[in-house]
Design an enzyme around this catalytic site. Sequence first.
Site, PDB file in Angstrom:
ATOM      1  N   GLY A  25       0.807  -1.252   0.142  1.00 22.24           N
ATOM      2  CA  GLY A  25      -0.033  -0.065   0.115  1.00 22.24           C
ATOM      3  C   GLY A  25       0.822   1.187   0.069  1.00 22.24           C
ATOM      4  N   SER A  54       5.589  -5.878   0.088  1.00 24.45           N
ATOM      5  CA  SER A  54       6.039  -4.447  -0.039  1.00 24.45           C
ATOM      6  C   SER A  54       6.071  -3.703   1.321  1.00 24.45           C
ATOM      7  CB  SER A  54       5.100  -3.874  -0.999  1.00 24.45           C
ATOM      8  OG  SER A  54       5.500  -2.412  -1.284  1.00 24.45           O
ATOM      9  N   MET A  55       5.299  -2.766   1.435  1.00 29.40           N
ATOM     10  CA  MET A  55       5.096  -2.027   3.088  1.00 29.40           C
ATOM     11  C   MET A  55       4.556  -2.799   3.868  1.00 29.40           C
ATOM     12  SD  MET A  55       6.657   0.784   2.413  1.00 29.40           S
ATOM     13  CE  MET A  55       6.486   1.738   3.859  1.00 29.40           C
ATOM     14  N   HIS A  79      10.754  -5.211  -2.083  1.00 33.73           N
ATOM     15  CA  HIS A  79      11.204  -4.589  -3.526  1.00 33.73           C
ATOM     16  C   HIS A  79      11.344  -2.908  -3.245  1.00 33.73           C
ATOM     17  CE1 HIS A  79       6.792  -3.516  -4.647  1.00 33.73           C
ATOM     18  NE2 HIS A  79       6.974  -3.300  -3.692  1.00 33.73           N
ATOM     19  N   ASP A 129      11.367  -7.588  -7.227  1.00 35.11           N
ATOM     20  CA  ASP A 129      10.355  -8.237  -6.374  1.00 35.11           C
ATOM     21  C   ASP A 129      11.209  -9.738  -5.926  1.00 35.11           C
ATOM     22  OD1 ASP A 129       8.791  -6.437  -6.692  1.00 35.11           O
ATOM     23  OD2 ASP A 129       7.274  -7.740  -7.812  1.00 35.11           O
TER      24      ASP A 129
END
Length: 149
Positions: A25, A54-55, A79, A129
């Site tokens: 997000g 991710s986050m 990533h 990624d």
Amino acid sequence: MGLMVYLSIENDTKDLYLFINSPGGLVIPRVGIYDTMQLVQLDVHTICMGLAASMGSFLLVGGAITKRLAFPHARVMIHQLASSFYEVQTGEFILEAEELLKLCENITRIYVQRTGKPLWVVSKNMERDVFMSATEAQAHGIVDLVAVK
């Protein structure tokens, strides 16, 4: 964030638990959550139950050292940060690029600090990624434990 602060004030003897199942997000709001996790006096346990991408993985690594856990079949992905450059005009593009570069450096530094991995390893992994199993995330220093039955 407000709930974390409230719970830490309400009872300063019980640790907090953050269960994560997130595709990631927006960056700034997640950095705000991370900062709150670091500032509350209580330990924040982070538990990945599904996906921390991710986050989401950034929040996972932000838990109290030794209290970061992943379920056995959980997946973790790190990533490089992305941006919406195509939505801004040229002048704003340069400002956004500078801000994105600062954020990337900051987040990479935090991963280095929290995982204990060298900067070159974290930087290389964040170029693309990188999906990890719970065991791989433990080896990478993102979690401390993999839950067992």
